[in-house]
Write a protein that holds these residues in place. Structure first.
Motif, PDB file in Angstrom:
ATOM      1  N   TYR A  20     -10.675  45.558  28.365  1.00  0.00           N
ATOM      2  CA  TYR A  20     -11.888  45.395  27.998  1.00  0.00           C
ATOM      3  C   TYR A  20     -12.490  46.743  27.292  1.00  0.00           C
ATOM      4  O   TYR A  20     -11.851  47.905  27.404  1.00  0.00           O
ATOM      5  CB  TYR A  20     -12.889  45.498  29.239  1.00  0.00           C
ATOM      6  CG  TYR A  20     -12.776  44.278  29.770  1.00  0.00           C
ATOM      7  CD1 TYR A  20     -13.794  43.167  29.249  1.00  0.00           C
ATOM      8  CD2 TYR A  20     -12.113  43.920  30.782  1.00  0.00           C
ATOM      9  CE1 TYR A  20     -13.615  41.909  29.749  1.00  0.00           C
ATOM     10  CE2 TYR A  20     -11.899  42.590  31.381  1.00  0.00           C
ATOM     11  CZ  TYR A  20     -12.816  41.546  30.929  1.00  0.00           C
ATOM     12  OH  TYR A  20     -12.559  40.520  31.501  1.00  0.00           O
ATOM     13  N   ILE A  21     -13.112  46.675  26.060  1.00  0.00           N
ATOM     14  CA  ILE A  21     -13.736  47.813  25.239  1.00  0.00           C
ATOM     15  C   ILE A  21     -15.196  47.445  25.143  1.00  0.00           C
ATOM     16  O   ILE A  21     -15.729  46.543  25.543  1.00  0.00           O
ATOM     17  CB  ILE A  21     -13.048  47.911  23.756  1.00  0.00           C
ATOM     18  CG1 ILE A  21     -13.183  46.702  23.242  1.00  0.00           C
ATOM     19  CG2 ILE A  21     -11.573  48.256  23.999  1.00  0.00           C
ATOM     20  CD1 ILE A  21     -13.102  46.727  21.669  1.00  0.00           C
ATOM     21  N   ILE A  47     -16.178  43.961  26.477  1.00  0.00           N
ATOM     22  CA  ILE A  47     -15.785  42.779  25.968  1.00  0.00           C
ATOM     23  C   ILE A  47     -14.145  42.745  25.830  1.00  0.00           C
ATOM     24  O   ILE A  47     -13.829  43.984  25.135  1.00  0.00           O
ATOM     25  CB  ILE A  47     -16.435  42.082  25.071  1.00  0.00           C
ATOM     26  CG1 ILE A  47     -16.154  40.663  24.906  1.00  0.00           C
ATOM     27  CG2 ILE A  47     -16.261  42.846  23.807  1.00  0.00           C
ATOM     28  CD1 ILE A  47     -17.168  39.755  24.108  1.00  0.00           C
ATOM     29  N   ASP A  48     -13.558  41.852  25.913  1.00  0.00           N
ATOM     30  CA  ASP A  48     -12.046  41.873  25.492  1.00  0.00           C
ATOM     31  C   ASP A  48     -12.035  41.598  24.138  1.00  0.00           C
ATOM     32  O   ASP A  48     -12.660  40.560  23.509  1.00  0.00           O
ATOM     33  CB  ASP A  48     -11.351  40.611  26.266  1.00  0.00           C
ATOM     34  CG  ASP A  48      -9.970  40.732  26.055  1.00  0.00           C
ATOM     35  OD1 ASP A  48      -9.355  41.051  24.758  1.00  0.00           O
ATOM     36  OD2 ASP A  48      -9.117  40.081  26.664  1.00  0.00           O
ATOM     37  N   PRO A  49     -11.238  42.588  23.032  1.00  0.00           N
ATOM     38  CA  PRO A  49     -11.432  42.231  21.701  1.00  0.00           C
ATOM     39  C   PRO A  49     -10.943  40.861  21.319  1.00  0.00           C
ATOM     40  O   PRO A  49     -11.041  40.342  20.134  1.00  0.00           O
ATOM     41  CB  PRO A  49     -10.880  43.523  21.278  1.00  0.00           C
ATOM     42  CG  PRO A  49      -9.951  44.056  22.244  1.00  0.00           C
ATOM     43  CD  PRO A  49     -10.875  43.770  23.551  1.00  0.00           C
ATOM     44  N   LYS A  50      -9.952  40.280  22.193  1.00  0.00           N
ATOM     45  CA  LYS A  50      -9.609  38.910  21.900  1.00  0.00           C
ATOM     46  C   LYS A  50     -10.601  37.757  22.022  1.00  0.00           C
ATOM     47  O   LYS A  50     -10.174  36.899  21.598  1.00  0.00           O
ATOM     48  CB  LYS A  50      -8.173  38.851  22.625  1.00  0.00           C
ATOM     49  CG  LYS A  50      -7.116  39.863  22.287  1.00  0.00           C
ATOM     50  CD  LYS A  50      -5.812  39.426  22.726  1.00  0.00           C
ATOM     51  CE  LYS A  50      -5.670  39.533  24.405  1.00  0.00           C
ATOM     52  NZ  LYS A  50      -5.686  40.914  24.654  1.00  0.00           N
ATOM     53  N   GLU A  51     -11.538  38.150  22.532  1.00  0.00           N
ATOM     54  CA  GLU A  51     -12.563  37.197  22.743  1.00  0.00           C
ATOM     55  C   GLU A  51     -13.460  37.228  21.169  1.00  0.00           C
ATOM     56  O   GLU A  51     -13.399  37.776  20.399  1.00  0.00           O
ATOM     57  CB  GLU A  51     -13.745  37.697  23.818  1.00  0.00           C
ATOM     58  CG  GLU A  51     -12.996  37.414  25.185  1.00  0.00           C
ATOM     59  CD  GLU A  51     -13.987  37.157  26.281  1.00  0.00           C
ATOM     60  OE1 GLU A  51     -14.513  36.275  26.408  1.00  0.00           O
ATOM     61  OE2 GLU A  51     -14.298  38.522  26.863  1.00  0.00           O
ATOM     62  N   ARG A  52     -14.324  35.942  21.444  1.00  0.00           N
ATOM     63  CA  ARG A  52     -15.101  35.714  20.017  1.00  0.00           C
ATOM     64  C   ARG A  52     -16.255  36.358  20.027  1.00  0.00           C
ATOM     65  O   ARG A  52     -16.939  36.937  21.096  1.00  0.00           O
ATOM     66  CB  ARG A  52     -15.065  34.525  19.908  1.00  0.00           C
ATOM     67  CG  ARG A  52     -13.903  33.492  20.165  1.00  0.00           C
ATOM     68  CD  ARG A  52     -14.048  32.156  20.431  1.00  0.00           C
ATOM     69  NE  ARG A  52     -14.744  31.982  21.587  1.00  0.00           N
ATOM     70  CZ  ARG A  52     -15.194  30.889  22.095  1.00  0.00           C
ATOM     71  NH1 ARG A  52     -15.140  29.895  21.451  1.00  0.00           N
ATOM     72  NH2 ARG A  52     -15.867  30.711  23.393  1.00  0.00           N
ATOM     73  N   VAL A  53     -16.991  36.768  19.016  1.00  0.00           N
ATOM     74  CA  VAL A  53     -18.345  37.123  18.890  1.00  0.00           C
ATOM     75  C   VAL A  53     -19.383  36.023  19.850  1.00  0.00           C
ATOM     76  O   VAL A  53     -20.299  36.652  20.332  1.00  0.00           O
ATOM     77  CB  VAL A  53     -18.792  36.979  17.206  1.00  0.00           C
ATOM     78  CG1 VAL A  53     -20.271  37.430  17.353  1.00  0.00           C
ATOM     79  CG2 VAL A  53     -18.135  38.038  16.334  1.00  0.00           C
ATOM     80  N   ASP A 100     -10.929  41.072  14.816  1.00  0.00           N
ATOM     81  CA  ASP A 100     -10.669  40.993  13.499  1.00  0.00           C
ATOM     82  C   ASP A 100     -11.931  41.587  12.725  1.00  0.00           C
ATOM     83  O   ASP A 100     -11.963  41.647  11.343  1.00  0.00           O
ATOM     84  CB  ASP A 100     -10.781  39.374  13.242  1.00  0.00           C
ATOM     85  CG  ASP A 100      -9.403  39.091  13.733  1.00  0.00           C
ATOM     86  OD1 ASP A 100      -8.580  39.644  13.946  1.00  0.00           O
ATOM     87  OD2 ASP A 100      -9.517  37.660  13.973  1.00  0.00           O
ATOM     88  N   ILE A 101     -13.039  41.958  13.201  1.00  0.00           N
ATOM     89  CA  ILE A 101     -14.244  42.438  12.460  1.00  0.00           C
ATOM     90  C   ILE A 101     -14.388  43.909  12.855  1.00  0.00           C
ATOM     91  O   ILE A 101     -15.583  44.364  12.945  1.00  0.00           O
ATOM     92  CB  ILE A 101     -15.523  41.413  12.660  1.00  0.00           C
ATOM     93  CG1 ILE A 101     -15.659  41.438  14.027  1.00  0.00           C
ATOM     94  CG2 ILE A 101     -15.081  40.322  11.869  1.00  0.00           C
ATOM     95  CD1 ILE A 101     -17.106  40.701  14.317  1.00  0.00           C
TER      96      ILE A 101
END
Lengths: 254, 158
Positions: A20-21, A47-53, A100-101
């Motif tokens: 989580y970050i 949120i886990d950066p591997k999750e989506r917006v 990715d963003i």
């Protein structure tokens, strides 16, 4: 005994490995029942950066502020409900991963442009669908109906394969500068869906659709800025499709 | 929406004048498409205009670069240009046709370009009407005046 020290070291290792970050979502809020002005509001989210917006938006709506309003249906990039402007670019929230963003900076999320904002990230899609209806997006045939299915060769199917992928999310149309300034323009999405039938060998109304797009607000208003091709979450070569319609109009061959 | 909790939308100057019964006006995007507009216009004018821009552009590249070379670079450059130079050039029908073609193509090319710019950027119908009226008047005036000069040029004028 050295065990407590070991435990502590293990615990630190565990926290370090936490996926989580903290990501800041900077969302453009608009509520006509409160104010006629839109306001940027920041939401820090773990949120886990591997999750989506979209997951981030869900966390905000479900845990922080239930008044946040946005459209989403399937949440897997098929229904085309959650097109929004993320970090200044039209994307599907459900297909954009946080990592990715650049999650270091606040992620800006706003409604797509050129359509009336109803609330927060929800826009009035009616003008968009009106343009879609105007190009007759359905099979039109002449003569008797065949007793079996309408057969088509693989090459004939390939001709319009790219434009069948459209999910009508409006990411292309709402990224088009011509559409921003003049909503009378058909917009890329309507032309893509006209292309899908114009170049279909089973369809007989290609000429009619070309005539519709030959109009004042048809394909000739395209300035080939390629915003639509960049915006399309399905990777459709939108500008190419528009240019093919232009070529078909000039040569009347399709 | 209750006001005692933190409002979802940040504070706005002048407080909340809008509520459920008095919603804020929605800002419509310009010239929204409806079932009735735009009215369909039959004809190939837009296609012709689009094609003209491409074709005249190609011809203009040759005409204008040739023109600039002759006027500004070759044979002494800009210092040679005078009444005598122009009179000498226009004695030949070839240069008359060259200049006439350049005048018409450049003016129509530019005017059509500006027409699309007005169509793209002017939102109100009256603004469009006035800007286009001004544009067409200026274009017709310049083309007619230029054509008149090329055809009625008199090298012996005193």
């Amino acid at each position: 005994m050295a065990t407590p020290v070991m435990d502590k070291a293990e615990a630190t290792a565990k926290t370090d490995a936490s996926p989580y970050i903290t990501v800041t979502f900077r969302i453009r809020r608009f509520n006509p029942e409160v104010s006629e002005h839109a306001v940027w509001e920041d939401f820090p989210v773990e949120i886990d950066p591997k999750e989506r917006v979209l997951d981030g938006l869900h966390k905000i709506k479900w845990d922080v502020d239930g008044t946040l309003t946005f459209r989403r249906s399937c949440a897997h990039g098929i229904c085309g409900s959650d097109a929004m402007r993320i970090n200044g670019k039209n994307r599907l929230a459900c297909k954009t991963l946080i990592k990715d963003i650049n999650p270091e900076k606040p992620i800006t999320v706003e409604a797509i442009k050129g359509l009336t904002v109803l609330k927060d990230l929800v826009v009035d899609m009616e003008p968009f669908f009106q343009a879609y209806r105007d190009v007759m997006p359905f099979l039109v045939t002449k003569g008797n109906e065949p007793t079996r299915e309408r057969l088509q060769s693989a090459e004939d199917r390939e001709r319009f394969d790219d434009t069948t992928k459209c999910i009508l999310c409006a990411a292309c149309t709402s990224s088009c500068p011509v559409f921003w300034n003049d909503g009378q323009y058909f917009g890329p999405a309507a032309i893509v869906n006209a292309h899908r039938f114009i170049f279909d060998s089973r369809d007989d109304a290609g000429e009619q659709r070309l005539e519709i797009l030959n109009d004042k607000d048809g394909v000739w208003r395209c300035r080939t800025t390629f915003n639509c091709t960049d915006a399309c979450p399905r990777g459709i070569e939108v500008t190419k499709a528009i240019q093919e319609v232009k070529r078909a109009l000039i040569t009347r061959r399709f | 929406m209750s006001t005692d909790t933190t409002p979802a939308v940040g504070p706005v100057e002048g407080g909340h004048v809008h509520d459920v019964d008095n919603p804020a006006p929605l800002i419509e995007p310009p010239r929204k498409r409806t079932g009735r507009t735009p009215r369909s216009t039959r004809g190939n004018f837009e296609m012709a205009a689009w094609l003209f821009m491409r074709l005249s552009g190609v011809v203009l590249v040759v005409l204008v670069i040739g023109h600039l070379l002759i006027q500004l670079v070759l044979d002494g450059g800009v210092s040679k240009i005078g009444f005598a130079f122009v009179a000498g050039r226009w004695a030949s029908p070839f240069w008359q046709v060259w200049d006439l073609l350049m005048l018409w193509l450049a003016m129509l090319h530019g005017a059509n370009g500006l027409r699309t710019v007005i169509n793209d950027y002017a939102e109100r119908p009256t603004t469009r009407l006035w800007l286009k009226g001004l544009l067409y008047t200026a274009t017709v005036f310049t083309i007619l005046l230029g054509t008149l000069v090329i055809f009625t040029f008199d090298p012996n004028i005193r």
